[in-house]
Design a protein around this motif. Structure first.
Motif, PDB file in Angstrom:
ATOM      1  N   GLU A  65      58.565  59.474 -27.586  1.00 36.42           N
ATOM      2  CA  GLU A  65      58.130  60.868 -27.525  1.00 36.42           C
ATOM      3  C   GLU A  65      57.524  61.150 -26.159  1.00 36.42           C
ATOM      4  O   GLU A  65      56.587  60.471 -25.737  1.00 36.42           O
ATOM      5  CB  GLU A  65      57.093  61.107 -28.621  1.00 36.42           C
ATOM      6  N   VAL A  66      58.062  62.153 -25.466  1.00 37.80           N
ATOM      7  CA  VAL A  66      57.540  62.562 -24.167  1.00 37.80           C
ATOM      8  C   VAL A  66      56.326  63.451 -24.412  1.00 37.80           C
ATOM      9  O   VAL A  66      56.406  64.437 -25.128  1.00 37.80           O
ATOM     10  CB  VAL A  66      58.610  63.331 -23.355  1.00 37.80           C
ATOM     11  N   GLU A  67      55.199  63.084 -23.810  1.00 44.24           N
ATOM     12  CA  GLU A  67      53.971  63.852 -23.999  1.00 44.24           C
ATOM     13  C   GLU A  67      53.737  64.844 -22.871  1.00 44.24           C
ATOM     14  O   GLU A  67      53.305  65.967 -23.107  1.00 44.24           O
ATOM     15  CB  GLU A  67      52.780  62.907 -24.116  1.00 44.24           C
ATOM     16  N   LYS A  68      54.006  64.433 -21.629  1.00 40.97           N
ATOM     17  CA  LYS A  68      53.723  65.298 -20.483  1.00 40.97           C
ATOM     18  C   LYS A  68      54.634  64.916 -19.326  1.00 40.97           C
ATOM     19  O   LYS A  68      54.838  63.738 -19.050  1.00 40.97           O
ATOM     20  CB  LYS A  68      52.264  65.133 -20.069  1.00 40.97           C
ATOM     21  N   VAL A  69      55.171  65.927 -18.646  1.00 39.59           N
ATOM     22  CA  VAL A  69      55.983  65.715 -17.445  1.00 39.59           C
ATOM     23  C   VAL A  69      55.344  66.511 -16.323  1.00 39.59           C
ATOM     24  O   VAL A  69      55.075  67.704 -16.463  1.00 39.59           O
ATOM     25  CB  VAL A  69      57.439  66.188 -17.651  1.00 39.59           C
ATOM     26  N   ASP A  70      55.079  65.846 -15.211  1.00 39.91           N
ATOM     27  CA  ASP A  70      54.436  66.493 -14.078  1.00 39.91           C
ATOM     28  C   ASP A  70      55.257  66.195 -12.823  1.00 39.91           C
ATOM     29  O   ASP A  70      55.278  65.068 -12.348  1.00 39.91           O
ATOM     30  CB  ASP A  70      53.011  65.953 -13.923  1.00 39.91           C
ATOM     31  N   VAL A  71      55.961  67.220 -12.319  1.00 35.60           N
ATOM     32  CA  VAL A  71      56.747  67.066 -11.093  1.00 35.60           C
ATOM     33  C   VAL A  71      55.844  67.441  -9.926  1.00 35.60           C
ATOM     34  O   VAL A  71      55.443  68.592  -9.796  1.00 35.60           O
ATOM     35  CB  VAL A  71      58.011  67.956 -11.124  1.00 35.60           C
ATOM     36  N   TRP A  72      55.513  66.468  -9.101  1.00 33.33           N
ATOM     37  CA  TRP A  72      54.595  66.693  -7.983  1.00 33.33           C
ATOM     38  C   TRP A  72      55.295  67.304  -6.785  1.00 33.33           C
ATOM     39  O   TRP A  72      54.644  67.806  -5.881  1.00 33.33           O
ATOM     40  CB  TRP A  72      53.937  65.394  -7.567  1.00 33.33           C
ATOM     41  N   GLY A  73      56.603  67.199  -6.723  1.00 32.40           N
ATOM     42  CA  GLY A  73      57.342  67.764  -5.605  1.00 32.40           C
ATOM     43  C   GLY A  73      57.525  66.759  -4.481  1.00 32.40           C
ATOM     44  O   GLY A  73      57.261  65.571  -4.626  1.00 32.40           O
ATOM     45  N   LYS A  74      57.969  67.270  -3.337  1.00 31.11           N
ATOM     46  CA  LYS A  74      58.249  66.398  -2.197  1.00 31.11           C
ATOM     47  C   LYS A  74      56.950  66.070  -1.471  1.00 31.11           C
ATOM     48  O   LYS A  74      56.188  66.955  -1.113  1.00 31.11           O
ATOM     49  CB  LYS A  74      59.225  67.078  -1.243  1.00 31.11           C
ATOM     50  N   ARG A  75      56.717  64.770  -1.290  1.00 33.40           N
ATOM     51  CA  ARG A  75      55.521  64.286  -0.603  1.00 33.40           C
ATOM     52  C   ARG A  75      55.919  63.249   0.436  1.00 33.40           C
ATOM     53  O   ARG A  75      56.945  62.588   0.306  1.00 33.40           O
ATOM     54  CB  ARG A  75      54.568  63.609  -1.594  1.00 33.40           C
ATOM     55  N   ARG A  76      55.070  63.076   1.414  1.00 36.11           N
ATOM     56  CA  ARG A  76      55.278  62.056   2.438  1.00 36.11           C
ATOM     57  C   ARG A  76      54.916  60.688   1.855  1.00 36.11           C
ATOM     58  O   ARG A  76      53.903  60.554   1.161  1.00 36.11           O
ATOM     59  CB  ARG A  76      54.419  62.363   3.647  1.00 36.11           C
ATOM     60  N   MET A  83      53.978  52.573 -31.829  1.00 39.42           N
ATOM     61  CA  MET A  83      54.398  52.943 -30.487  1.00 39.42           C
ATOM     62  C   MET A  83      53.185  52.949 -29.560  1.00 39.42           C
ATOM     63  O   MET A  83      52.115  53.410 -29.927  1.00 39.42           O
ATOM     64  CB  MET A  83      55.034  54.340 -30.498  1.00 39.42           C
ATOM     65  N   ARG A  84      53.410  52.446 -28.384  1.00 36.73           N
ATOM     66  CA  ARG A  84      52.350  52.409 -27.376  1.00 36.73           C
ATOM     67  C   ARG A  84      52.539  53.532 -26.381  1.00 36.73           C
ATOM     68  O   ARG A  84      53.626  54.068 -26.221  1.00 36.73           O
ATOM     69  CB  ARG A  84      52.379  51.075 -26.639  1.00 36.73           C
ATOM     70  N   LYS A  85      51.452  53.852 -25.697  1.00 33.54           N
ATOM     71  CA  LYS A  85      51.492  54.900 -24.676  1.00 33.54           C
ATOM     72  C   LYS A  85      51.783  54.278 -23.319  1.00 33.54           C
ATOM     73  O   LYS A  85      51.274  53.208 -23.002  1.00 33.54           O
ATOM     74  CB  LYS A  85      50.169  55.648 -24.627  1.00 33.54           C
ATOM     75  N   TYR A  86      52.590  54.980 -22.515  1.00 34.94           N
ATOM     76  CA  TYR A  86      52.973  54.506 -21.194  1.00 34.94           C
ATOM     77  C   TYR A  86      52.903  55.644 -20.186  1.00 34.94           C
ATOM     78  O   TYR A  86      52.943  56.824 -20.560  1.00 34.94           O
ATOM     79  CB  TYR A  86      54.409  53.969 -21.202  1.00 34.94           C
ATOM     80  N   GLU A  87      52.822  55.255 -18.921  1.00 34.94           N
ATOM     81  CA  GLU A  87      52.956  56.173 -17.795  1.00 34.94           C
ATOM     82  C   GLU A  87      54.118  55.692 -16.946  1.00 34.94           C
ATOM     83  O   GLU A  87      54.219  54.506 -16.650  1.00 34.94           O
ATOM     84  CB  GLU A  87      51.710  56.149 -16.918  1.00 34.94           C
ATOM     85  N   LEU A  88      54.969  56.617 -16.570  1.00 34.69           N
ATOM     86  CA  LEU A  88      56.077  56.312 -15.671  1.00 34.69           C
ATOM     87  C   LEU A  88      55.931  57.203 -14.453  1.00 34.69           C
ATOM     88  O   LEU A  88      55.782  58.418 -14.580  1.00 34.69           O
ATOM     89  CB  LEU A  88      57.418  56.601 -16.348  1.00 34.69           C
ATOM     90  N   ILE A  89      55.923  56.605 -13.285  1.00 30.06           N
ATOM     91  CA  ILE A  89      55.954  57.375 -12.044  1.00 30.06           C
ATOM     92  C   ILE A  89      57.147  56.872 -11.247  1.00 30.06           C
ATOM     93  O   ILE A  89      57.391  55.677 -11.180  1.00 30.06           O
ATOM     94  CB  ILE A  89      54.643  57.289 -11.237  1.00 30.06           C
ATOM     95  N   TYR A  90      57.913  57.822 -10.724  1.00 24.85           N
ATOM     96  CA  TYR A  90      59.053  57.424  -9.906  1.00 24.85           C
ATOM     97  C   TYR A  90      59.200  58.375  -8.734  1.00 24.85           C
ATOM     98  O   TYR A  90      58.723  59.506  -8.752  1.00 24.85           O
ATOM     99  CB  TYR A  90      60.343  57.326 -10.720  1.00 24.85           C
ATOM    100  N   ILE A  91      59.880  57.867  -7.696  1.00 20.36           N
ATOM    101  CA  ILE A  91      60.109  58.626  -6.468  1.00 20.36           C
ATOM    102  C   ILE A  91      61.609  58.751  -6.283  1.00 20.36           C
ATOM    103  O   ILE A  91      62.338  57.756  -6.313  1.00 20.36           O
ATOM    104  CB  ILE A  91      59.497  57.920  -5.243  1.00 20.36           C
ATOM    105  N   LEU A  92      62.069  59.988  -6.118  1.00 21.59           N
ATOM    106  CA  LEU A  92      63.484  60.268  -5.907  1.00 21.59           C
ATOM    107  C   LEU A  92      63.763  60.524  -4.436  1.00 21.59           C
ATOM    108  O   LEU A  92      62.868  60.918  -3.689  1.00 21.59           O
ATOM    109  CB  LEU A  92      63.906  61.493  -6.725  1.00 21.59           C
ATOM    110  N   ARG A  93      65.000  60.317  -4.028  1.00 30.47           N
ATOM    111  CA  ARG A  93      65.399  60.522  -2.638  1.00 30.47           C
ATOM    112  C   ARG A  93      65.114  61.955  -2.201  1.00 30.47           C
ATOM    113  O   ARG A  93      65.296  62.906  -2.973  1.00 30.47           O
ATOM    114  CB  ARG A  93      66.892  60.237  -2.478  1.00 30.47           C
ATOM    115  N   PRO A  94      64.686  62.163  -0.953  1.00 24.88           N
ATOM    116  CA  PRO A  94      64.306  63.494  -0.483  1.00 24.88           C
ATOM    117  C   PRO A  94      65.493  64.416  -0.203  1.00 24.88           C
ATOM    118  O   PRO A  94      65.314  65.628  -0.120  1.00 24.88           O
ATOM    119  CB  PRO A  94      63.546  63.210   0.812  1.00 24.88           C
TER     120      PRO A  94
END
Length: 94
Positions: A35-46, A1-12
């Motif tokens: 396997e999920v290693e870390k989840v970081d919710v940054w919140g609402k941003r411009r 298994m390889r390591k990945y990063e996923l970043i996504y933007i959800l509707r405000p």
């Protein structure tokens, strides 16, 4: 298994429960084969520029390990989810 990063933007216009349910949905897709290693919710941003007439969005970063089949399924689910404005899956080489 390889390591990945996923970043996504959800509707405000989503509420906090909607954001949390989508985060859990994507974590479940990853957990089916990876396997999920870390989840970081940054919140609402411009946003740097307007996307689909939205000027803000909820940013979420997930670090995970998974085989290629799981990444393909995650890509498919992200494409068909209307609440996702943008996303990017990147293989982590470190």
């Amino acid at each position: 298994m390889r390591k990945y990063e996923l970043i996504y933007i959800l509707r405000p216009d989503l509420d906090q429960e909607g954001v949390q349910s989508l985060v859990e949905k994507f974590q479940t897709v990853i957990a089916n084969g990876g396997e999920v290693e870390k989840v970081d919710v940054w919140g609402k941003r411009r946003l740097a520029y307007e996307i689909e007439k939205h000027r803000e969005g909820y940013y979420v970063l997930i670090n995970f390990s998974a085989p290629a089949e799981t990444v393909s399924e995650l890509d498919r689910v992200l494409k068909i989810t209307d609440e996702v404005i943008r996303y990017m899956i990147v293989r982590d080489v470190a």
